[in-house]
Design an enzyme around this catalytic site. Structure first.
Site, PDB file in Angstrom:
ATOM      1  N   HIS A 102       1.197 -17.567   0.893  1.00  0.00           N
ATOM      2  CA  HIS A 102       0.887 -16.157   0.651  1.00  0.00           C
ATOM      3  C   HIS A 102      -0.393 -15.981  -0.167  1.00  0.00           C
ATOM      4  O   HIS A 102      -0.942 -14.883  -0.235  1.00  0.00           O
ATOM      5  CB  HIS A 102       2.064 -15.434  -0.007  1.00  0.00           C
ATOM      6  CG  HIS A 102       2.293 -15.783  -1.455  1.00  0.00           C
ATOM      7  ND1 HIS A 102       3.251 -16.683  -1.862  1.00  0.00           N
ATOM      8  CD2 HIS A 102       1.694 -15.345  -2.595  1.00  0.00           C
ATOM      9  CE1 HIS A 102       3.242 -16.775  -3.177  1.00  0.00           C
ATOM     10  NE2 HIS A 102       2.293 -15.977  -3.648  1.00  0.00           N
TER      11      HIS A 102
ATOM     12  N   ASP B 151       6.366 -21.330   2.690  1.00  0.00           N
ATOM     13  CA  ASP B 151       5.388 -20.700   1.794  1.00  0.00           C
ATOM     14  C   ASP B 151       4.464 -21.738   1.160  1.00  0.00           C
ATOM     15  O   ASP B 151       4.201 -21.718  -0.040  1.00  0.00           O
ATOM     16  CB  ASP B 151       6.081 -19.874   0.720  1.00  0.00           C
ATOM     17  CG  ASP B 151       5.100 -18.956  -0.019  1.00  0.00           C
ATOM     18  OD1 ASP B 151       4.042 -18.647   0.574  1.00  0.00           O
ATOM     19  OD2 ASP B 151       5.381 -18.571  -1.169  1.00  0.00           O
TER      20      ASP B 151
ATOM     21  N   SER C 131       0.911 -18.250  -8.589  1.00  0.00           N
ATOM     22  CA  SER C 131       1.386 -18.757  -7.295  1.00  0.00           C
ATOM     23  C   SER C 131       0.551 -19.936  -6.830  1.00  0.00           C
ATOM     24  O   SER C 131      -0.676 -19.876  -6.799  1.00  0.00           O
ATOM     25  CB  SER C 131       1.335 -17.645  -6.245  1.00  0.00           C
ATOM     26  OG  SER C 131       2.257 -16.631  -6.545  1.00  0.00           O
TER      27      SER C 131
END
Length: 537
Positions: free
Chosen positions: A277, A309, A387
């Site tokens: 992402h 992911d 992230s």
């Protein structure tokens, strides 16, 4: 098994005591100090000082002592403060009294050879025993014998004048100080000066020894060599080793905006691991990797996987030190961890915490592109921008890839922040996926070949009761699973929801043999199967 996402449903000071007036004459059980009215000692200010009386009088009442030493009226009376130059309390008066006292005990002046002994025994002009000189009978004899008679200190007078010392030998109270007394004074002054000089030298030497005097101009102590070293295994030491391998990823999606995330070096070939992402907006845009030293490198996408992911980037650098991937299956709740990344764009940020839970089923992402993570939960502060960054153990190894954070129900994704619930993809899963992405550009997903009933409200994951709910020839069909069965256990762990079953399967590798516990017609069955790759991927 269907990969369709699961849409979560609605979230089923005391008043203060009154002051007691103080009685100046009372003494409580725990108040032993005398009150001001009975004070027997104290500090008297200079402006309240007066002459001490020549003889002590008996106290008159409780306040007599204070009346003696403290002024009782500002204008007149016995308690009016004395002037600073009065007989008591004056440096000049004290010096004169001391001089008179010393003179009384001084030895007699040497006899003048010109006058001889007769001069020393000369009678006073007024005659011995004259009423005009009442002390002459006591002093004249002593003086004739060569001794000084003591008459007590008296105010300074003609006797203090050296020129008048020989005119009245019978009344002589002081004598000129001999030269040796002046020598003694000079010797005492020299000793005092020597002591002062020794104190100064000793003080400077002490400061030099304490390293508090820097002849270069600085007066502050400086840290010695090795003062910034940290022991192995400390957070500071681990961060110092890991930070050069952690990067900041900047994505320019053109009209769709820009984004910032984190990543870390996988090997010496320039591969960088991050979240899907993070880089997804830059598929048709530009992606840059900012190294810890500020260098910026263009990056290309090697491979990415929505379901896990994860994504792998490539930069043209071969001089970077990779981080080591640890074994996430050895992690236990309570282990200390360190999160590194660029939260809110603040690169090279380090936060710490513990592993607060394991095997937490997390399904971040938009419907249709959701990820299924059997996550490591941590209370280390993780925010947007973290992230793709590493979650390290206390040996400096990567045990997870920071991927998601929890948010308070009812808030939007744009308002999410650290509330002590962060989630990381386990390193075992990240290692398998990264290897596949580097090798083939895509990752395989293990499946059992069933479709799940999302409307089932009981505990467990129910297989849809449709005829085609179990894929013919798939792992579940080979193991004996039938439509309508409820899967309540996987590899000895209890299954409560469909998402928990999906993430448990995704955490395994293709070819693994696993066990299932199913309920059918009120009975529980133990089944075994071998996971296969999803043919659709």
């Amino acid at each position: 098994m269907s990969d369709e996402p699961t849409t979560p449903g609605p979230e089923p000071t005391a008043a203060p005591e009154p002051a007691v007036p103080h009685d100046p004459g009372a003494v409580s059980g725990d108040e032993f100090a005398p009150t001001p009215a009975r004070e027997q000692t104290g500090i008297i200010d200079l402006h309240d000082t007066q002459a001490i009386p020549s003889r002590r009088t008996e106290p008159q009442g409780d306040d007599a002592w204070f009346d003696v030493f403290g002024g009782e009226h500002p204008n007149d009376g016995a308690g009016v403060p004395a002037r600073a130059d009065s007989a008591w309390g004056s440096d000049r008066a004290d010096a004169l009294a001391e001089q008179a006292h010393r003179s009384a005990y001084a030895p007699p002046a040497a006899a003048d050879p010109a006058t001889g002994p007769a001069a020393a025994g000369a009678a006073p002009a007024s005659g011995a025993g004259s009423p005009a000189d009442p002390i002459a009978p006591e002093t004249s004899g002593a003086a004739a014998a060569g001794h000084t008679a003591y008459a007590g200190p008296v105010p300074p007078g003609p006797a203090d004048d050296p020129s008048a010392g020989a005119s009245a030998a019978g009344t002589l109270l002081t004598a000129p100080a001999p030269a040796r007394r002046r020598g003694r004074g000079r010797l005492g002054a020299g000793i005092v000066a020597l002591c002062l000089l020794s104190g100064v030298i000793g003080g400077v030497a002490g400061q030099l020894v304490d390293d508090r005097v820097n002849l270069g101009g600085s007066t502050l102590p400086q840290p010695g060599p090795g003062a910034t070293q940290r022991p192995a295994g400390s957070v500071a030491n681990i961060a110092a080793v890991a930070l050069p391998s952690v990067v900041t990823i900047k994505v320019d999606a053109g009209s769709q905006g820009s984004a910032t995330g984190s990543g870390f070096v996988l090997d010496t070939k320039g591969h960088v691991l991050t979240n899907n992402h993070v880089v997804e907006p830059g598929v048709n845009g530009d992606i840059e990797v900012v190294l810890s030293n500020g260098d910026t490198e263009k990056a290309t996408i090697v491979g990415r996987d929505t379901s896990y992911d994860l994504a792998v980037l490539k930069i043209n650098r071969t001089d970077l030190k990779p981080l080591t991937l640890g074994a996430s299956d050895q992690v236990v709740v309570g282990d200390q961890v360190i999160a590194v990344g660029a939260p809110l764009g603040l690169d090279q940020t380090v936060t710490t915490g513990i592993v607060s839970a394991l095997n937490r089923p997390v399904q971040p992402g938009d419907p249709g592109e959701a990820s299924y993570i059997n996550a490591i939960q941590t209370d280390a502060a993780i925010n947007p921008g973290n992230s793709g960054g590493p979650l390290l153990d206390m040996t400096g190894k990567v045990i997870g890839v920071n991927s998601a954070i929890a948010r308070v129900p009812g808030t939007s994704g744009s308002t999410g922040g650290s509330i002590g619930l962060g989630f990381a993809i386990p390193s075992d899963q990240a290692r398998r996926t990264a290897d596949q992405l580097i090798t083939t550009g895509k990752a395989t997903h293990p499946v059992i070949g069933v479709q799940l009933n999302r409307t089932f409200s009981g505990e467990g994951a129910q297989v849809d009761d449709k005829a085609d709910a179990v894929t013919s020839g798939g792992p579940a069909a080979k193991a004996g699973v039938k439509p309508g069965d409820v899967i309540v256990g996987f590899e000895g762990k209890r299954i409560r929801t469909p998402d928990q079953l999906i993430v448990s399967i995704r955490a395994r590798a293709v070819g693994d043999t696993v066990s299932l516990k199913v309920q059918r017609d009120g009975k529980e069955l133990e089944l075994r199967m071998t996971l296969e790759a999803d043919p659709a991927k």
